[in-house]
Design a protein around this motif. Structure first.
Motif, mmCIF file in Angstrom:
data_model
loop_
_atom_site.group_PDB
_atom_site.id
_atom_site.type_symbol
_atom_site.label_atom_id
_atom_site.label_comp_id
_atom_site.label_asym_id
_atom_site.label_seq_id
_atom_site.Cartn_x
_atom_site.Cartn_y
_atom_site.Cartn_z
ATOM 1 N N ARG A 132 0.848 -1.220 0.000
ATOM 2 C CA ARG A 132 0.000 0.000 0.000
ATOM 3 C C ARG A 132 0.866 1.247 0.000
ATOM 4 N N MET A 133 1.890 1.218 0.834
ATOM 5 C CA MET A 133 2.761 2.393 0.944
ATOM 6 C C MET A 133 3.498 2.646 -0.373
ATOM 7 N N SER A 134 3.980 1.579 -0.993
ATOM 8 C CA SER A 134 4.724 1.730 -2.248
ATOM 9 C C SER A 134 3.837 2.381 -3.304
ATOM 10 N N ARG A 135 2.593 1.909 -3.385
ATOM 11 C CA ARG A 135 1.660 2.490 -4.377
ATOM 12 C C ARG A 135 1.333 3.934 -4.031
ATOM 13 N N ALA A 136 1.002 4.175 -2.756
ATOM 14 C CA ALA A 136 0.461 5.488 -2.365
ATOM 15 C C ALA A 136 1.515 6.587 -2.339
ATOM 16 N N THR A 137 2.782 6.238 -2.235
ATOM 17 C CA THR A 137 3.804 7.285 -2.124
ATOM 18 C C THR A 137 4.491 7.570 -3.461
ATOM 19 N N GLN A 138 4.018 6.902 -4.516
ATOM 20 C CA GLN A 138 4.634 7.139 -5.836
ATOM 21 C C GLN A 138 4.391 8.573 -6.287
ATOM 22 N N GLY A 139 5.463 9.297 -6.495
ATOM 23 C CA GLY A 139 5.354 10.640 -7.057
ATOM 24 C C GLY A 139 4.854 11.715 -6.106
ATOM 25 N N ILE A 140 4.680 11.406 -4.839
ATOM 26 C CA ILE A 140 4.175 12.437 -3.918
ATOM 27 C C ILE A 140 5.324 13.324 -3.432
ATOM 28 N N ARG A 141 4.977 14.494 -2.858
ATOM 29 C CA ARG A 141 6.034 15.427 -2.447
ATOM 30 C C ARG A 141 6.094 15.616 -0.934
ATOM 31 N N HIS A 142 4.942 15.464 -0.249
ATOM 32 C CA HIS A 142 4.922 15.704 1.200
ATOM 33 C C HIS A 142 4.320 14.514 1.932
ATOM 34 N N ALA A 143 4.954 14.131 3.007
ATOM 35 C CA ALA A 143 4.382 13.076 3.849
ATOM 36 C C ALA A 143 4.564 13.467 5.305
ATOM 37 N N VAL A 144 3.690 12.929 6.142
ATOM 38 C CA VAL A 144 3.809 13.163 7.586
ATOM 39 C C VAL A 144 3.906 11.805 8.274
ATOM 40 N N VAL A 145 4.856 11.705 9.194
ATOM 41 C CA VAL A 145 4.978 10.508 10.022
ATOM 42 C C VAL A 145 4.559 10.902 11.433
ATOM 43 N N VAL A 146 3.759 10.063 12.059
ATOM 44 C CA VAL A 146 3.248 10.389 13.395
ATOM 45 C C VAL A 146 3.737 9.334 14.375
ATOM 46 N N GLY A 147 4.451 9.777 15.419
ATOM 47 C CA GLY A 147 4.869 8.840 16.459
ATOM 48 C C GLY A 147 6.356 8.567 16.430
ATOM 49 N N GLY A 148 6.967 8.649 17.594
ATOM 50 C CA GLY A 148 8.407 8.399 17.709
ATOM 51 C C GLY A 148 8.663 6.903 17.756
ATOM 52 N N GLY A 149 9.882 6.533 18.049
ATOM 53 C CA GLY A 149 10.199 5.117 18.145
ATOM 54 C C GLY A 149 10.838 4.605 16.870
ATOM 55 N N LEU A 150 10.914 3.289 16.775
ATOM 56 C CA LEU A 150 11.741 2.679 15.722
ATOM 57 C C LEU A 150 11.039 2.591 14.375
ATOM 58 N N ILE A 151 9.719 2.370 14.372
ATOM 59 C CA ILE A 151 9.044 2.296 13.073
ATOM 60 C C ILE A 151 8.960 3.698 12.471
ATOM 61 N N GLY A 152 8.819 4.714 13.322
ATOM 62 C CA GLY A 152 8.799 6.098 12.844
ATOM 63 C C GLY A 152 10.062 6.443 12.084
ATOM 64 N N VAL A 153 11.207 6.073 12.620
ATOM 65 C CA VAL A 153 12.464 6.438 11.954
ATOM 66 C C VAL A 153 12.623 5.643 10.659
ATOM 67 N N GLU A 154 12.125 4.419 10.648
ATOM 68 C CA GLU A 154 12.194 3.646 9.395
ATOM 69 C C GLU A 154 11.357 4.323 8.312
ATOM 70 N N LEU A 155 10.148 4.736 8.675
ATOM 71 C CA LEU A 155 9.280 5.391 7.687
ATOM 72 C C LEU A 155 9.925 6.678 7.176
ATOM 73 N N ALA A 156 10.494 7.457 8.096
ATOM 74 C CA ALA A 156 11.131 8.714 7.691
ATOM 75 C C ALA A 156 12.259 8.427 6.694
ATOM 76 N N GLU A 157 13.062 7.420 6.995
ATOM 77 C CA GLU A 157 14.183 7.101 6.100
ATOM 78 C C GLU A 157 13.689 6.595 4.739
ATOM 79 N N MET A 158 12.646 5.779 4.763
ATOM 80 C CA MET A 158 12.112 5.242 3.509
ATOM 81 C C MET A 158 11.600 6.377 2.619
ATOM 82 N N LEU A 159 10.821 7.263 3.194
ATOM 83 C CA LEU A 159 10.243 8.365 2.415
ATOM 84 C C LEU A 159 11.349 9.287 1.905
ATOM 85 N N HIS A 160 12.289 9.588 2.792
ATOM 86 C CA HIS A 160 13.404 10.468 2.441
ATOM 87 C C HIS A 160 14.186 9.911 1.250
ATOM 88 N N SER A 161 14.305 8.570 1.212
ATOM 89 C CA SER A 161 15.088 7.945 0.127
ATOM 90 C C SER A 161 14.455 8.210 -1.239
#
Ligand code: FAD
Length: 440
Positions: A132-161
Motif C-alpha cells: 500500500r505504501m509503495s503504491r500510495a507514495t509514488q510521485g508524492i512530495r509531502h508526507a507526515v509521520v506520526v509517532g516516535g520510536g523505531l518504526i517512525g524512523v524507518e518510515l522517515a528514512e524510507m520516504l526520504h530515500s
C-alpha cells in the motif's frame, strides 16, 4: 501428535523448526494469513529502499518446508474450539490439533484520530502495508509521520530515500523519551534533522484532513497548525494481536496471558512472541516483549514444552539494536531513561555528534548493569559476559577494546572514553588496559 501453529513469523517458524528436530514423527502444520512463506519482518524497509528483493528476505528456500515435513496452510484462522481441539479456517477444512501454538504477532495501535480512515493514511507492520505504501507514495512530495520510536524512523528514512519531504510529529518533548536517556535523544534528534527531516517534538496530531475524493491532503496538529500531507504514516506503536485468542475464549489482558511455560488458560494451547503477555515476568523484565530475538527465544523454548520437555522461558540479559539512518544503536542490560537511585551513569560523546557510549553501574559495588552505544558497534558475547559476571566498571573500561566490533574504531576513541570517565568519576580507579600499546 499434531502440532498446529498459527502465524509464520519468527516465533511460529522457530517453534516449528525446533519441534521438527525434537519430534521427528510429529505432524506439524503452520497456518499463516499474511504470506505463503516466512519472511524477515525487520527487513521490510529494505524492500522499499530497493536494497533487497522479496526473495532475499526469505531465510528459507521454498523447498525447505516440504523437505522438513512442515505443512503450510496459507489462510486465516478465524476460530478455535478448545474443547474439541479444532481450529476453524476462513477457507478450507477445520484443522484438528493435539497441541496449538498461537504466534499471531502484533497489530498497529492507533488512538482513533478523526480522518485516520482516509486513503493514504496507514500503519506499517507487514507486506500488505508495504505494498500500500509503495503504491500510495509514488510521485508524492509531502508526507507526515506520526509517532516516535523505531518504526517512525524507518518510515522517515524510507520516504526520504525517494525525495519526499517528511514532517515527523512526536508528542513527547524528546525523541523516544520513554526508552532513551536525554543525551541519546538529543543526539538522535540532531542526526535525524541532518537528514532533512522536519522533526517536531511536543507536537501532537489532532486530525487528518481529506479532499473530496476521500484522500488525505493535510494533517492538523492539536495547536491548529495545518501541514500538507499526501501520505500519513502512523507509527504510534503496536499491540498484541488478540483476535483469535478472544475468539477462542482465552484469558487476555494486554496480550494473551501465559505462564512461564508459555501455556495459556486453555489446556493444550500455548502463546509466544509478540502476542503473549507473561503473567509473572522476572523483576525488571517486560510482560510483553515485541522483539525479533525474544520471538525466536520464545519459539524455541515453547517447542521444547510442546514436545514433552517442559522448559520455562528465561530471557536473560536485555538486548536490542536498531539503525537510525546510518547511525547504529545497541543496548545491553538495563539502561533506564531516567536516573535511578543507587545507579551511576557515565556518558561519553564524541564532539562530532556521531558516537556515544553510556555505561551504567551500581554505586554500591561498581558492577556494570547496562550499556547504550550509538555509532559504536559492540560485541554481544562480551557484553553478555560482563553483565552476567557483574564485572566492575573499572575493568570494563580497561578492557573496552574486547567489546569493540571494529578494533580500528576502538583505537581512535577508547583513550578519550577513559579520560572522560576519570574526569566525571575521579574517585573510581580504571585498571590499566590489558594489552600495552593497543590504545595509542
Ligand atoms: C517494520 C518493522 C520493523 C521491525 N524491526 C525490528 C528490528 O529491527 N529488531 C527487532 O528486534 N524487532 C523488530 N521488529 C519487531 C519484530 O519484527 C517482531 O517482534 C517479530 O516479528 C514478532 O514475531 P512474531 O512471530 O511473534 O509475530 P509476527 O512476525 O507479527 O508474525 C505473526 C504472523 O501471524 C499471522 N497471523 C495473525 N493472526 C492470524 C490468524 N488468525 N490466522 C493466520 N495467521 C495469523 C500474521 O499475519 C503474521 O504474519 C520490527 C517490526 C516491524 C513491524
Amino acid at each position: 501428535m499434531h502440532l498446529v501453529i498459527i502465524g509464520n513469523g519468527i516465533t511460529g517458524v522457530t517453534a516449528a523448526i525446533t519441534a521438527r528436530r525434537l519430534a521427528p514423527d510429529a505432524r506439524i502444520t503452520l497456518v499463516a494469513a499474511e504470506s505463503a512463506h516466512h519472511y524477515a519482518r525487520p527487513a521490510l524497509m529494505y524492500l522499499y529502499l530497493g536494497h533487497l528483493r522479496y526473495a532475499d528476505v526469505k531465510p528459507y528456500a521454498d523447498w525447505f518446508w516440504a523437505e522438513n515435513r512442515l505443512e503450510l496452510v496459507h489462510a486465516e484462522a478465524t476460530g478455535v474450539d478448545t474443547a474439541a481441539r479444532t481450529v476453524q479456517l476462513a477457507t478450507g477444512p477445520t484443522l484438528a490439533y493435539d497441541q496449538l501454538l498461537l504466534a499471531t504477532g502484533s497489530v498497529v495501535r492507533t488512538p482513533g484520530w478523526p480522518g485516520q480512515g482516509l486513503r493514504g493514511v496507514q500503519g506499517f507492520i507487514g507486506l500488505p502495508d508495504l505494498e500500500r505504501m509503495s503504491r500510495a507514495t509514488q510521485g508524492i512530495r509531502h508526507a507526515v509521520v506520526v509517532g516516535g520510536g523505531l518504526i517512525g524512523v524507518e518510515l522517515a528514512e524510507m520516504l526520504h530515500s525517494r525525495g519526499i519531504r517528511v514532517t515527523w510529529l512526536v508528542r513527547e518533548a524528546r525523541y523516544w523519551q520513554s526508552v532513551l536517556p536525554p543525551e541519546e535523544s538529543v543526539m538522535l534528534e540532531a542526526h535525524i534533522r541532518r537528514h532533512d527531516i522536519d522533526f517536531r517534538t511536543s507536537t501532537e496530531l489532532g486530525e487528518v484532513l481529506g479532499d473530496a475524493q476521500g484522500r488525505v491532503r493535510a494533517v492538523a496538529t492539536t495547536t491548529g497548525q495545518e501541514l500538507p500531507a499526501e501520505w500519513v504514516g502512523l507509527a504510534t506503536g503496536v499491540t498484541p494481536n488478540l483476535a483469535l485468542a478472544r475468539a477462542a475464549g482465552l484469558a487476555t489482558d494486554r496480550g494473551i496471558l501465559v505462564n512461564e511455560l508459555l501455556a495459556t488458560s486453555a489446556p493444550g494451547v500455548y502463546a509466544a512472541g509478540d502476542c503473549a503477555q507473561h503473567r509473572q515476568p522476572a523483576p525488571g523484565e517486560a510482560a510483553v516483549e515485541q522483539l525479533w530475538y525474544t520471538g525466536r527465544m520464545q519459539g524455541e523454548t515453547v517447542a521444547h514444552t510442546l514436545c514433552g520437555q517442559p522448559t520455562p522461558y528465561r530471557r536473560g540479559a536485555w538486548f536490542n539494536s536498531a539503525k537510525f539512518f546510518n547511525l547504529e544503536y545497541q543496548t545491553y542490560g538495563r539502561v533506564p531513561a531516567q536516573p535511578e537511585a543507587g545507579l551511576a551513569s557515565f556518558c561519553w560523546q564524541h564532539p562530532n555528534g556521531q558516537h556515544l557510549l553510556r555505561l551504567n553501574f551500581r554505586e554500591a559495588d561498581q558492577a556494570v548493569t547496562g550499556v547504550n552505544a550509538l555509532g559504536l558497534r559492540q560485541r554481544q558475547d562480551v557484553w553478555e559476559r560482563w553483565l552476567r559476571d557483574k564485572t566492575s566498571i573499572g575493568t570494563v573500561l580497561a578492557q573496552l577494546a574486547a567489546a569493540n566490533f571494529d578494533p580500528e574504531f576502538g583505537r581512535q576513541h577508547e583513550p578519550a572514553i577513559r579520560r572522560e570517565f576519570e574526569r566525571q568519576f575521579p574517585g573510581i580507579a580504571v585498571a590499566k588496559p590489558r594489552r600495552k600499546g593497543l590504545f595509542g
